[in-house]
Design a protein around this motif. Structure first.
Motif, PDB file in Angstrom:
ATOM      1  N   THR A   2      59.906  49.813  32.863  1.00 35.69           N
ATOM      2  CA  THR A   2      60.826  49.624  33.979  1.00 35.69           C
ATOM      3  C   THR A   2      62.278  49.866  33.569  1.00 35.69           C
ATOM      4  O   THR A   2      62.994  50.592  34.212  1.00 35.69           O
ATOM      5  CB  THR A   2      60.665  48.224  34.592  1.00 35.69           C
ATOM      6  N   GLN A   3      62.708  49.234  32.462  1.00 36.04           N
ATOM      7  CA  GLN A   3      64.088  49.472  32.056  1.00 36.04           C
ATOM      8  C   GLN A   3      64.088  50.544  30.965  1.00 36.04           C
ATOM      9  O   GLN A   3      63.426  50.405  29.944  1.00 36.04           O
ATOM     10  CB  GLN A   3      64.770  48.182  31.594  1.00 36.04           C
ATOM     11  N   SER A  16      61.551  43.020  18.401  1.00 39.24           N
ATOM     12  CA  SER A  16      61.667  41.951  19.387  1.00 39.24           C
ATOM     13  C   SER A  16      60.296  41.599  19.929  1.00 39.24           C
ATOM     14  O   SER A  16      59.268  42.046  19.419  1.00 39.24           O
ATOM     15  CB  SER A  16      62.559  42.420  20.543  1.00 39.24           C
ATOM     16  N   GLN A  17      60.314  40.840  21.001  1.00 37.79           N
ATOM     17  CA  GLN A  17      59.086  40.475  21.697  1.00 37.79           C
ATOM     18  C   GLN A  17      58.323  41.708  22.184  1.00 37.79           C
ATOM     19  O   GLN A  17      57.116  41.691  22.312  1.00 37.79           O
ATOM     20  CB  GLN A  17      59.462  39.577  22.888  1.00 37.79           C
ATOM     21  N   THR A  18      59.038  42.796  22.452  1.00 36.26           N
ATOM     22  CA  THR A  18      58.382  43.980  23.024  1.00 36.26           C
ATOM     23  C   THR A  18      58.542  45.233  22.159  1.00 36.26           C
ATOM     24  O   THR A  18      58.245  46.329  22.614  1.00 36.26           O
ATOM     25  CB  THR A  18      58.956  44.296  24.420  1.00 36.26           C
ATOM     26  N   SER A  41      51.191  39.118  25.664  1.00 35.69           N
ATOM     27  CA  SER A  41      52.164  38.073  25.980  1.00 35.69           C
ATOM     28  C   SER A  41      52.515  38.187  27.468  1.00 35.69           C
ATOM     29  O   SER A  41      52.077  39.093  28.158  1.00 35.69           O
ATOM     30  CB  SER A  41      53.402  38.205  25.097  1.00 35.69           C
ATOM     31  N   ASP A  42      53.305  37.252  27.976  1.00 39.22           N
ATOM     32  CA  ASP A  42      53.579  37.227  29.422  1.00 39.22           C
ATOM     33  C   ASP A  42      54.339  38.457  29.908  1.00 39.22           C
ATOM     34  O   ASP A  42      54.184  38.875  31.050  1.00 39.22           O
ATOM     35  CB  ASP A  42      54.345  35.961  29.802  1.00 39.22           C
ATOM     36  N   ILE A  43      55.158  39.056  29.047  1.00 38.16           N
ATOM     37  CA  ILE A  43      55.901  40.253  29.457  1.00 38.16           C
ATOM     38  C   ILE A  43      54.947  41.427  29.690  1.00 38.16           C
ATOM     39  O   ILE A  43      55.228  42.324  30.474  1.00 38.16           O
ATOM     40  CB  ILE A  43      56.979  40.610  28.407  1.00 38.16           C
ATOM     41  N   LYS A  45      53.975  44.032  28.109  1.00 38.33           N
ATOM     42  CA  LYS A  45      54.183  45.417  27.694  1.00 38.33           C
ATOM     43  C   LYS A  45      54.760  45.440  26.289  1.00 38.33           C
ATOM     44  O   LYS A  45      55.326  44.442  25.815  1.00 38.33           O
ATOM     45  CB  LYS A  45      55.097  46.142  28.672  1.00 38.33           C
ATOM     46  N   GLU A 105      51.110  48.924  28.641  1.00 42.02           N
ATOM     47  CA  GLU A 105      51.289  47.751  29.487  1.00 42.02           C
ATOM     48  C   GLU A 105      49.925  47.163  29.802  1.00 42.02           C
ATOM     49  O   GLU A 105      48.929  47.872  29.816  1.00 42.02           O
ATOM     50  CB  GLU A 105      51.964  48.137  30.811  1.00 42.02           C
ATOM     51  N   ARG A 108      47.940  43.299  35.468  1.00 44.42           N
ATOM     52  CA  ARG A 108      47.905  41.854  35.701  1.00 44.42           C
ATOM     53  C   ARG A 108      46.514  41.276  35.915  1.00 44.42           C
ATOM     54  O   ARG A 108      46.300  40.095  35.734  1.00 44.42           O
ATOM     55  CB  ARG A 108      48.775  41.500  36.914  1.00 44.42           C
TER      56      ARG A 108
END
Ligand SMILES: [Zn+2]
Length: 189
Positions: A2-3, A16-18, A41-43, A45, A105, A108
């Protein structure tokens, strides 16, 4: 993703986390464990860049067998992830060196993916193996059909505590998650 940050910017910010760096394609196994951990994890991706040392120094990947390396990676992605994972592989130049970028990714509706029979999850920049208890907890929290609610619409943001709508299918009665706005209800985590 997305970003869309530039690769330079991502590398400057560090692991980092991603994001995970692997200096060599010979660390494919460790890289895929990290990818598995990030998407679980919750993110949901993650990106692994091969050709960068953990401290952010761009060293580049081994030249010469890029095609073979990509094929081997794609094949491992297809065969070792359960449920199957959709990932993107890109080759880019960075500071005059070649790096391979692998990103994925988690959809969900999938509570978690396993890589080579094990589920990993990321905390900060560490990859931890999920215990059976933790897997069950994740499933309880993320699986829509067994989730106790509340749910939230991914389009209008409406919250519901009870789903009133059910549909009968060949395999029995199922909850439906359609919101009247056209969006879909998902568990609030
Ligand atoms: Zn809605």
């Amino acid at each position: 993703m997305t970003q869309e940050l530039s690769l330079e910017e991502l590398v400057r910010r560090g692991e980092s986390q991603t994001l995970e760096f692997k200096k060599s394609l010979s660390l494919q196994r460790e890289g895929l464990q990290a990818l598995c951990a990030m998407i679980n994890s919750d993110i949901a991706k993650g990106t692994v860049v091969f050709g960068i040392e953990p401290n952010g120094t761009v060293c580049g990947i081994e030249q010469g067998n890029l095609d073979t390396a990509q094929r081997s990676l794609s094949q491992t992605l297809r065969s070792r992830f359960e449920p199957q994972l959709t990932a993107q592989i890109r080759i880019e130049e960075l500071s005059g060196k070649t790096v391979l970028i692998l990103s994925a990714e988690r959809y969900r509706s999938i509570p978690y993916h396993e890589y080579d029979g094990r589920a990993w999850v990321r905390q900060g920049s560490e990859n931890l193996k999920l215990s059976l208890d933790e897997k069950q907890r994740l499933t309880g929290r993320r699986d829509r059909d067994s989730h106790p609610g509340p749910w939230q619409c991914d389009r209008c943001g409406a919250m519901v505590g009870v789903l009133h709508s059910f549909e009968i299918t060949n395999s029995g009665m199922r909850k439906t998650y359609q919101c009247e706005c056209g969006g879909e209800f998902w568990p609030v985590s």
